[in-house]
Write a protein that holds these residues in place. Sequence first.
Motif, PDB file in Angstrom:
ATOM      1  N   GLN A 138       0.834  -1.202   0.000  1.00 21.76           N
ATOM      2  CA  GLN A 138       0.000   0.000   0.000  1.00 21.76           C
ATOM      3  C   GLN A 138       0.861   1.241   0.000  1.00 21.76           C
ATOM      4  OE1 GLN A 138      -2.763  -0.342   3.315  1.00 21.76           O
ATOM      5  NE2 GLN A 138      -4.341  -1.063   1.910  1.00 21.76           N
ATOM      6  N   VAL A 139       0.399   2.245  -0.745  1.00 23.90           N
ATOM      7  CA  VAL A 139       1.089   3.529  -0.812  1.00 23.90           C
ATOM      8  C   VAL A 139       0.048   4.629  -0.629  1.00 23.90           C
ATOM      9  CG1 VAL A 139       2.511   5.061  -2.222  1.00 23.90           C
ATOM     10  CG2 VAL A 139       2.789   2.575  -2.407  1.00 23.90           C
ATOM     11  N   SER A 175       3.595   7.618   2.388  1.00 20.18           N
ATOM     12  CA  SER A 175       3.725   6.545   3.374  1.00 20.18           C
ATOM     13  C   SER A 175       3.510   5.207   2.683  1.00 20.18           C
ATOM     14  CB  SER A 175       2.692   6.726   4.480  1.00 20.18           C
ATOM     15  OG  SER A 175       2.894   7.934   5.151  1.00 20.18           O
ATOM     16  N   TYR A 176       4.277   4.211   3.064  1.00 17.43           N
ATOM     17  CA  TYR A 176       4.166   2.932   2.361  1.00 17.43           C
ATOM     18  C   TYR A 176       4.194   1.755   3.328  1.00 17.43           C
ATOM     19  CZ  TYR A 176       9.260   2.759   2.922  1.00 17.43           C
ATOM     20  OH  TYR A 176      10.519   2.740   3.440  1.00 17.43           O
ATOM     21  N   ARG A 233      12.166  -2.745  -2.432  1.00 19.57           N
ATOM     22  CA  ARG A 233      13.269  -2.838  -3.368  1.00 19.57           C
ATOM     23  C   ARG A 233      13.553  -1.497  -4.041  1.00 19.57           C
ATOM     24  NH1 ARG A 233      14.727  -8.169  -4.508  1.00 19.57           N
ATOM     25  NH2 ARG A 233      16.429  -7.166  -5.632  1.00 19.57           N
ATOM     26  N   GLY A 234      12.655  -0.534  -3.837  1.00 18.42           N
ATOM     27  CA  GLY A 234      12.892   0.800  -4.390  1.00 18.42           C
ATOM     28  C   GLY A 234      11.652   1.652  -4.228  1.00 18.42           C
ATOM     29  N   LEU A 235      11.864   2.960  -4.037  1.00 21.24           N
ATOM     30  CA  LEU A 235      10.761   3.913  -3.979  1.00 21.24           C
ATOM     31  C   LEU A 235      11.013   4.953  -5.057  1.00 21.24           C
ATOM     32  CD1 LEU A 235       8.824   5.315  -1.041  1.00 21.24           C
ATOM     33  CD2 LEU A 235       9.770   6.927  -2.698  1.00 21.24           C
ATOM     34  N   PHE A 236       9.985   5.253  -5.820  1.00 19.66           N
ATOM     35  CA  PHE A 236      10.129   6.096  -7.002  1.00 19.66           C
ATOM     36  C   PHE A 236       9.228   7.317  -6.887  1.00 19.66           C
ATOM     37  CE2 PHE A 236      12.354   2.919  -9.557  1.00 19.66           C
ATOM     38  CZ  PHE A 236      12.056   1.766  -8.868  1.00 19.66           C
ATOM     39  N   CYS A 278       4.081   8.898  -6.185  1.00 23.46           N
ATOM     40  CA  CYS A 278       5.031   8.054  -5.478  1.00 23.46           C
ATOM     41  C   CYS A 278       4.684   6.600  -5.783  1.00 23.46           C
ATOM     42  CB  CYS A 278       4.916   8.345  -3.981  1.00 23.46           C
ATOM     43  SG  CYS A 278       5.806   7.220  -2.906  1.00 23.46           S
ATOM     44  N   ALA A 279       5.692   5.746  -5.904  1.00 20.09           N
ATOM     45  CA  ALA A 279       5.449   4.331  -6.181  1.00 20.09           C
ATOM     46  C   ALA A 279       6.523   3.493  -5.494  1.00 20.09           C
ATOM     47  CB  ALA A 279       5.467   4.066  -7.683  1.00 20.09           C
ATOM     48  N   VAL A 280       6.170   2.248  -5.165  1.00 18.74           N
ATOM     49  CA  VAL A 280       7.131   1.340  -4.538  1.00 18.74           C
ATOM     50  C   VAL A 280       7.259   0.070  -5.357  1.00 18.74           C
ATOM     51  CG1 VAL A 280       6.737   2.221  -2.215  1.00 18.74           C
ATOM     52  CG2 VAL A 280       5.404   0.273  -3.031  1.00 18.74           C
TER      53      VAL A 280
END
Lengths: 111, 116
Positions: B3-4, B24-25, B31-34, B88-90
């Motif tokens: 969840q983001v 918030s995630y 493995r990475g936040l974009f 934002c993305a994870v």
Amino acid sequence: DVKVTQSSRYLVKRTGEKVFLECVQDMDHENMFWYRQDPGLGLRLIYFSYDVKMKEKGDIPEGYSVSREKKERFSLILESASTNQTSMYLCASRAHRDGYTFGSGTRLTVV
Amino acid sequence: EDQVTQSPEALRLQEGESSSLNCSYTVSGLRGLFWYRQDPGKGPEFLFTLYSAGEEKEKERLKATLTKKESFLHITAPKPEDSATYLCAVKATDNAGGTSYGKLTFGQGTILTVHP
């Protein structure tokens, strides 16, 4: 720079039509993705492909299929378009460890 | 389930008024936040990737930071041309601990408007 090209910026289709959305990338990326973007819902993953002829369902695959016959091209197919598939469709490709490169998007309206 | 959540949904600033956007995630293994910027009617444009807590990246008036639970996008002395939606993305590990082919889970975005 990587370029991801979506064939149409705007499309208007009738309910029940079969619709093809095309996406081409020019950097030999293995991974390609199709998302749809709707107000209040953000980007949602429909399908992705990690190699030629390989595909995986995303979070919302119902009503869609995909085709990847060549590495550079990833097609999204709406088998029988419905009004709830009116949306902005975004294609993306990715090299290893990098973020996505997105296309400009196709705004599809189903009437 | 990954969840983001981004906040605020919309932010209005005067030119030169610095502020921060929050992401918030909750993921099984990050493995990475974009961070991406998206202008109306266009596809998202890549800004930053952050991989571990404590990492920071900067680009012009933007600075992204990462903790174990959230990321901030700080905007210093913004200009009207910074007006856009910021996404934002994870990227997370899959259930077997591998990388899930690079699938990203996106937040809903923050619409930033900077007035002259």
